[in-house]
Design a protein around this motif. Structure first.
Motif, short mmCIF file in Angstrom:
data_model
loop_
_atom_site.label_atom_id
_atom_site.label_comp_id
_atom_site.label_asym_id
_atom_site.label_seq_id
_atom_site.Cartn_x
_atom_site.Cartn_y
_atom_site.Cartn_z
N LYS B 205 0.83 -1.20 0.00
CA LYS B 205 0.00 0.00 0.00
C LYS B 205 0.87 1.25 0.00
O LYS B 205 0.58 2.22 -0.71
CB LYS B 205 -0.89 0.01 1.25
CG LYS B 205 -2.06 -0.93 1.17
CD LYS B 205 -2.94 -0.73 2.39
CE LYS B 205 -4.05 -1.76 2.44
NZ LYS B 205 -4.72 -1.76 3.73
N ALA B 206 1.93 1.22 0.82
CA ALA B 206 2.81 2.38 0.89
C ALA B 206 3.42 2.66 -0.48
O ALA B 206 3.48 3.81 -0.91
CB ALA B 206 3.91 2.15 1.93
N ALA B 207 3.83 1.59 -1.19
CA ALA B 207 4.43 1.79 -2.51
C ALA B 207 3.42 2.44 -3.45
O ALA B 207 3.75 3.40 -4.16
CB ALA B 207 4.90 0.45 -3.07
N LEU B 208 2.18 1.96 -3.45
CA LEU B 208 1.13 2.55 -4.29
C LEU B 208 0.93 4.01 -3.92
O LEU B 208 0.88 4.90 -4.77
CB LEU B 208 -0.20 1.81 -4.09
CG LEU B 208 -0.37 0.45 -4.73
CD1 LEU B 208 -1.71 -0.14 -4.32
CD2 LEU B 208 -0.30 0.57 -6.25
N ASN B 209 0.82 4.24 -2.62
CA ASN B 209 0.57 5.59 -2.14
C ASN B 209 1.67 6.56 -2.57
O ASN B 209 1.42 7.73 -2.84
CB ASN B 209 0.45 5.57 -0.61
CG ASN B 209 0.33 6.96 -0.04
OD1 ASN B 209 1.29 7.49 0.49
ND2 ASN B 209 -0.83 7.56 -0.18
N LEU B 210 2.91 6.04 -2.64
CA LEU B 210 4.03 6.91 -2.97
C LEU B 210 4.23 7.06 -4.47
O LEU B 210 5.19 7.65 -4.92
CB LEU B 210 5.30 6.37 -2.32
CG LEU B 210 5.25 6.41 -0.78
CD1 LEU B 210 6.37 5.60 -0.18
CD2 LEU B 210 5.30 7.84 -0.28
N GLY B 211 3.30 6.48 -5.26
CA GLY B 211 3.32 6.73 -6.69
C GLY B 211 3.81 5.58 -7.54
O GLY B 211 4.00 5.74 -8.74
#
Lengths: 371, 307
Positions: B205-211
């Protein structure tokens, strides 16, 4: 590419949450929430666990699709935009730092995903590390950082790509109390300096009151009340909000009569003045609850002719700056009063008979729906 | 933890829990008694290993250099005769092929098991495990039933009119490759699942959130974090492939001889035990060398991947 956080003025944008729902079968995790967050505002979503605050946050981030309603961020409807194209920063509850990357590489990650050149990435990661006061920890891996330091790196990573909105999901939950209070102030200061729009989820009402420009209290998927911390604290609209934020005493009584401004109630046969809380109030003669903050409760030794509700001191607790007295009142209710440690209240001893009273403006009357 | 492991851990602290955990238990005074007790408990296994494994292997190796007199002739023969060298090379390349194929086929399944809901994950895991509980012999005969001249595949192809005459599907390197990948697949999937399950879903999720797009998130976060599982699975499959006997013997035929089959031939048909011992030693040396090489690789892979 937009400038670095530390170089910009106000960059946060407004967020509109319009009638958003999330149903899991018959369960309404989020149920028709409408909220608007101003650009550069710090808004907290607060509520007990299961109130829908985290589900709402996850939908804003794009990890979950709402069943109904829409999100508008900076004038753009992002309801169906995939999470990696939303340009929203997020600080996770457990930080979610990438364990195989150093602090600097973690912070540079969003820049790398946006095709920023290596030199520029390094420069901005370094500035972001300075911003969160960890200039010497660039090459440490997350496992080599303390909880507080990991929190700062997570914060820097969420800020470095200059997102339109920053979401925080109970980011301070894992820290001890002292560090928590320090981080609260630091996050608040950083948010104000950067002019960032922050939506902050917490179950800690004290944290919400300390940090926020406005607080939205949620319960069972709905927003109970939104307002400044002070407005919520001093003018709760419902028993739930009154009870959830801060300490609150509740007296059971009966409504005698209500006028436009104030009302008269009786508690255990003693007539008192109070003011009806916003929203519908009960008919004269019906049962009500009266909510009064401990620090607004006036306690005096009961003498002949003293106005107030009679009670007896059960216990007196000294806690440094103030003093708490626990009072049993006639109908069996127990209430607490907070007083200055040097006031006359300090002279009272367990067993002493007292009279409890309040100013009409400090007593909020709610219809008593409870058994 | 050993001195040799320490610098590696400094470079890759996220491996700490996985690797250093057994070594961190501090010796306490009452530990002495329990250590003696535990030695007693493992001694039957140690004795069995010693008598039934190390001793025969040592005897075989000894015969490879001592019969008829002290000599290295058996080893020289192995290198001099192109036939044997070809078998060793074929074994290596088939093992490498099986490893790659099992990784490519196994990774998505492992990812599925690691990410799916509990019920689905349990079902898919069962589907992976049931073949493992089935005899290799049965699974290899299964392939024969499928691929033989009048087998299921040939008769279907004929029925649908794709071919007129039966194809020779058995007894080729490709057949051995595919069948071995199938048989060894669980040994790839299980370590992969355990390493993928250790990756917090928040990281994705963090990776997605960071673009990061889902694909880039996978490449930059999930894949590097699952490397320990990839290495463990590849090592297991590769080393098992090197000495694999039944499947290549049944499906490979004489033209796709592999080392294990060669050893068996020399020992039981030719009764040339010294030469069988020499080949066994080469196989053992290859397996050990590959194991150490993999361990080394696991040690340096990180520095290269994110330098």
């Amino acid at each position: 590419m937009s400038p670095l956080p530390t170089e910009a003025a106000t960059r946060g944008v407004a967020v509109a949450i319009e009638d958003v729902s999330k149903h899991f079968g018959p369960v309404r995790a989020v149920d028709g929430v409408t909220l608007s967050v101003r650009a550069g505002e710090f808004l907290s979503l607060v509520g007990p666990s299961g109130s829908g605050k985290t589900t709402l946050l996850m939908m804003i981030a794009g990890f979950d699709e709402p069943t109904g309603g829409r999100f508008v961020v900076g004038g753009r409807d992002i309801t169906h935009v995939p999470p990696h194209k939303r340009d929203i920063g997020m600080v996770f509850q457990k930080y979610a730092l990438f364990p195989h990357l150093t602090a600097a590489q973690n912070i540079a990650f969003p820049l790398r995903m946006r095709g920023v050149s290596r030199a520029e990435r390094d420069r901005r990661a370094r500035l972001a590390l300075d911003m969160v006061k960890l200039p010497d920890h660039a090459d440490r891996f997350p496992a080599q950082l303390s909880g507080g330091q990991q929190q700062r790196v997570a914060l820097a990573r969420a800020l470095v790509f200059d997102p339109q909105v920053i979401l925080m999901d109970e980011p301070l939950g894992a820290l001890d109390k002292k560090l928590r209070q320090q981080m609260q102030l630091e996050i608040k200061e950083l948010q104000q300096r950067l002019g960032a729009t922050v939506i902050f989820v917490t179950h800690d009402q004290e944290e919400a009151l300390t940090m926020s420009d406005r607080v939205a209290v949620m319960s069972e998927g709905r927003v109970e009340q939104v307002g400044s911390p002070r407005a919520l604290y001093e003018g709760p609209d419902s028993v739930f909000v009154a009870d959830f934020l801060g300490n609150m005493n509740f007296f059971r009584g009966r409504l005698d009569h209500a006028t436009g401004e104030g009302c008269r109630i009786s508690v255990g046969g003693i007539g008192m003045a109070a003011q009806p809380a916003a929203g519908a109030v009960a008919q004269p003669g019906s049962p009500v609850q009266v909510a009064v903050r401990p620090e607004r409760l006036m306690v005096s030794r009961e003498e002949a002719g003293t106005a107030g509700i009679p009670g007896r001191i059960r216990q007196q607790v000294f806690n440094g700056a103030s003093l708490t007295v626990v009072i049993d009142i006639a109908d069996g209710t127990t209430v607490q009063a907070a007083a200055d440690a040097r006031s006359a209240v300090a002279e009272l001893r367990p067993g002493d008979r007292v009279a409890v009273g309040w100013s009409a403006v400090d007593a909020h009357v709610f219809a008593d729906g409870l058994p | 933890m050993t001195d040799a492991a320490a610098p590696a851990l400094r470079r890759r602290p996220w491996l700490r829990t996985a690797r250093a955990a057994p070594a961190t238990a501090a010796p306490v005074s009452r530990d002495r008694l329990s250590r003696r007790a535990s030695l007693l408990l493992v001694s039957p296994a140690l004795l069995l290993l010693g008598w039934a494994f190390f001793l025969p292997v040592a005897a075989l190796l000894f015969r490879s250099v001592s019969e008829p007199t002290w000599t290295l002739a058996h080893y020289a023969r192995l290198i001099d005769e192109p036939l044997y060298l070809r078998i060793i090379l074929r074994t290596l390349w088939i093992s490498a092929g099986v490893t790659v194929l099992a990784l490519v086929l196994g990774y998505p399944i492992a990812l599925w098991i690691a990410r799916a809901r509990a019920g689905v994950a349990a079902f898919v895991t069962l589907c992976v495990l049931i073949p493992l509980w089935t005899s290799v012999l049965v699974r290899s005969y299964g392939w024969i039933l499928l691929l033989q001249r009048n087998g299921i595949v040939n008769s279907w192809l004929k029925e649908w009119g794709f071919i007129d005459r039966s194809l020779a599907l058995l007894y080729s390197e490709t057949t051995v490759l595919v069948a071995m990948s199938h048989v060894l697949l669980p040994f790839m999937i299980l370590p992969l699942v355990s390493s993928l399950k250790n990756i917090s879903p928040d990281l994705g999720k963090a990776a997605l959130n960071l673009g990061a797009s889902p694909w880039r998130g996978f490449v930059h976060v999930t894949l590097p974090l699952s490397l320990p599982g990839i290495f463990a699975g590849c090592l297991m499959v590769f080393v098992l492939s090197l000495g694999f006997y039944i499947t290549p013997a049944l499906l490979g035929g004489p033209r796709t001889l592999m080392i294990a089959t060669l050893i068996s031939q020399q020992a039981t048909e030719m009764l040339n035990w010294p030469f069988a011992g020499a080949i066994s030693f080469v196989l053992l040396a290859l397996s050990l060398a590959i194991t150490f090489a993999f361990r080394k690789l696991l040690g340096v892979e990180r520095a290269a991947a994110h330098a």
